[in-house]
Design a protein around this motif. Structure first.
Motif, PDB file in Angstrom:
ATOM      1  N   TYR A 264       0.847  -1.185   0.000  1.00 29.38           N
ATOM      2  CA  TYR A 264       0.000   0.000   0.000  1.00 29.38           C
ATOM      3  C   TYR A 264       0.884   1.236   0.000  1.00 29.38           C
ATOM      4  CZ  TYR A 264      -3.532  -3.380   0.922  1.00 29.38           C
ATOM      5  OH  TYR A 264      -4.357  -4.470   0.793  1.00 29.38           O
ATOM      6  N   LEU A 265       0.566   2.147  -0.888  1.00 27.14           N
ATOM      7  CA  LEU A 265       1.290   3.405  -0.973  1.00 27.14           C
ATOM      8  C   LEU A 265       0.581   4.419  -0.088  1.00 27.14           C
ATOM      9  CD1 LEU A 265       3.463   5.183  -2.294  1.00 27.14           C
ATOM     10  CD2 LEU A 265       1.783   5.705  -4.077  1.00 27.14           C
ATOM     11  N   VAL A 266       1.326   5.000   0.826  1.00 26.96           N
ATOM     12  CA  VAL A 266       0.785   6.010   1.733  1.00 26.96           C
ATOM     13  C   VAL A 266       1.376   7.360   1.329  1.00 26.96           C
ATOM     14  CG1 VAL A 266       0.544   6.748   4.130  1.00 26.96           C
ATOM     15  CG2 VAL A 266       0.647   4.299   3.582  1.00 26.96           C
ATOM     16  N   MET A 267       0.508   8.264   0.932  1.00 22.99           N
ATOM     17  CA  MET A 267       0.913   9.623   0.566  1.00 22.99           C
ATOM     18  C   MET A 267       0.626  10.524   1.764  1.00 22.99           C
ATOM     19  SD  MET A 267       1.895   9.493  -2.653  1.00 22.99           S
ATOM     20  CE  MET A 267       1.770  11.190  -3.165  1.00 22.99           C
ATOM     21  N   VAL A 268       1.634  11.270   2.175  1.00 21.99           N
ATOM     22  CA  VAL A 268       1.528  12.152   3.343  1.00 21.99           C
ATOM     23  C   VAL A 268       1.857  13.564   2.877  1.00 21.99           C
ATOM     24  CG1 VAL A 268       2.346  12.573   5.687  1.00 21.99           C
ATOM     25  CG2 VAL A 268       2.276  10.232   4.805  1.00 21.99           C
ATOM     26  N   MET A 269       0.832  14.405   2.773  1.00 21.70           N
ATOM     27  CA  MET A 269       1.013  15.756   2.243  1.00 21.70           C
ATOM     28  C   MET A 269       0.807  16.790   3.360  1.00 21.70           C
ATOM     29  SD  MET A 269       1.808  14.923  -0.772  1.00 21.70           S
ATOM     30  CE  MET A 269       1.983  16.571  -1.430  1.00 21.70           C
ATOM     31  N   ARG A 270       1.780  17.677   3.476  1.00 17.61           N
ATOM     32  CA  ARG A 270       1.718  18.714   4.512  1.00 17.61           C
ATOM     33  C   ARG A 270       0.521  19.631   4.303  1.00 17.61           C
ATOM     34  NH1 ARG A 270       7.927  20.727   5.698  1.00 17.61           N
ATOM     35  NH2 ARG A 270       8.687  18.665   6.336  1.00 17.61           N
TER      36      ARG A 270
ATOM     37  N   VAL B 136       5.749   2.949   1.645  1.00 19.76           N
ATOM     38  CA  VAL B 136       5.099   1.728   1.188  1.00 19.76           C
ATOM     39  C   VAL B 136       4.962   0.787   2.380  1.00 19.76           C
ATOM     40  CG1 VAL B 136       5.220  -0.255  -0.364  1.00 19.76           C
ATOM     41  CG2 VAL B 136       6.032   1.989  -1.130  1.00 19.76           C
ATOM     42  N   LEU B 137       3.716   0.417   2.657  1.00 23.77           N
ATOM     43  CA  LEU B 137       3.391  -0.496   3.752  1.00 23.77           C
ATOM     44  C   LEU B 137       3.081  -1.885   3.229  1.00 23.77           C
ATOM     45  CD1 LEU B 137       0.769   1.450   5.913  1.00 23.77           C
ATOM     46  CD2 LEU B 137       3.137   0.949   6.511  1.00 23.77           C
ATOM     47  N   ARG B 138       3.287  -2.869   4.069  1.00 28.61           N
ATOM     48  CA  ARG B 138       2.813  -4.231   3.807  1.00 28.61           C
ATOM     49  C   ARG B 138       1.689  -4.490   4.813  1.00 28.61           C
ATOM     50  NH1 ARG B 138       5.118  -7.194  -0.160  1.00 28.61           N
ATOM     51  NH2 ARG B 138       4.771  -9.091   0.962  1.00 28.61           N
ATOM     52  N   ALA B 139       0.546  -4.924   4.301  1.00 30.70           N
ATOM     53  CA  ALA B 139      -0.612  -5.204   5.151  1.00 30.70           C
ATOM     54  C   ALA B 139      -1.472  -6.263   4.479  1.00 30.70           C
ATOM     55  CB  ALA B 139      -1.426  -3.932   5.382  1.00 30.70           C
ATOM     56  N   ALA B 140      -2.331  -6.885   5.271  1.00 26.90           N
ATOM     57  CA  ALA B 140      -3.203  -7.941   4.755  1.00 26.90           C
ATOM     58  C   ALA B 140      -4.256  -7.389   3.794  1.00 26.90           C
ATOM     59  CB  ALA B 140      -3.874  -8.679   5.905  1.00 26.90           C
ATOM     60  N   ASP B 141      -4.765  -6.180   4.097  1.00 25.34           N
ATOM     61  CA  ASP B 141      -5.813  -5.593   3.258  1.00 25.34           C
ATOM     62  C   ASP B 141      -5.815  -4.079   3.437  1.00 25.34           C
ATOM     63  OD1 ASP B 141      -7.256  -5.076   5.683  1.00 25.34           O
ATOM     64  OD2 ASP B 141      -8.226  -7.032   5.533  1.00 25.34           O
ATOM     65  N   LEU B 142      -6.652  -3.417   2.657  1.00 27.29           N
ATOM     66  CA  LEU B 142      -6.707  -1.958   2.674  1.00 27.29           C
ATOM     67  C   LEU B 142      -7.094  -1.429   4.047  1.00 27.29           C
ATOM     68  CD1 LEU B 142      -6.465   0.708   1.135  1.00 27.29           C
ATOM     69  CD2 LEU B 142      -8.822   0.384   0.365  1.00 27.29           C
TER      70      LEU B 142
ATOM     71  N   VAL C 270      -5.557   1.545   8.981  1.00 27.40           N
ATOM     72  CA  VAL C 270      -5.392   1.592  10.439  1.00 27.40           C
ATOM     73  C   VAL C 270      -3.934   1.912  10.780  1.00 27.40           C
ATOM     74  CG1 VAL C 270      -5.395   0.187  12.545  1.00 27.40           C
ATOM     75  CG2 VAL C 270      -7.359   0.123  11.003  1.00 27.40           C
ATOM     76  N   LEU C 271      -3.006   1.247  10.111  1.00 28.76           N
ATOM     77  CA  LEU C 271      -1.582   1.513  10.355  1.00 28.76           C
ATOM     78  C   LEU C 271      -1.225   2.957   9.999  1.00 28.76           C
ATOM     79  CD1 LEU C 271      -0.019  -1.780   8.935  1.00 28.76           C
ATOM     80  CD2 LEU C 271      -0.087  -1.084  11.338  1.00 28.76           C
ATOM     81  N   ALA C 272      -1.571   3.386   8.809  1.00 35.23           N
ATOM     82  CA  ALA C 272      -1.191   4.718   8.334  1.00 35.23           C
ATOM     83  C   ALA C 272      -1.841   5.828   9.152  1.00 35.23           C
ATOM     84  CB  ALA C 272      -1.540   4.870   6.861  1.00 35.23           C
TER      85      ALA C 272
END
Length: 84
Positions: free
Chosen positions: A4-10, A50-56, A61-63
């Protein structure tokens, strides 16, 4: 596990005091083998990881536990990523 791609925008109210806690958060994900790659954008507008997780849902929850999200310093979006 999926990627999963996590985009973090200020956001305008970005708090530089959250950079340390954000890095500690990423270190925790790395220690759990959940984080594959992370980095900031050269223009300082934000970054991605980039996270590794079982599902979206698990990835969200992680992000959304990222201090940058919790404090409202940054907008966090999570996308399922089909890396080639």
């Amino acid at each position: 596990m999926n990627r999963y791609l996590v985009m973090v925008m200020r956001l305008p109210q970005f708090d530089t005091g959250q950079i340390g806690p954000h890095r500690e958060f990423l270190d925790g994900l790395r220690a759990q083998s959940r984080l594959e790659l992370a980095g900031g954008f050269a223009d300082k507008s934000g970054g991605a990881y980039v996270l590794r997780a079982a599902d979206l849902e698990e990835a969200r929850v992680l992000a959304f536990g990222d201090p940058l999200h919790l404090t409202g310093s940054s907008r966090v979006d999570v996308y399922e990523w089909k890396a080639a």
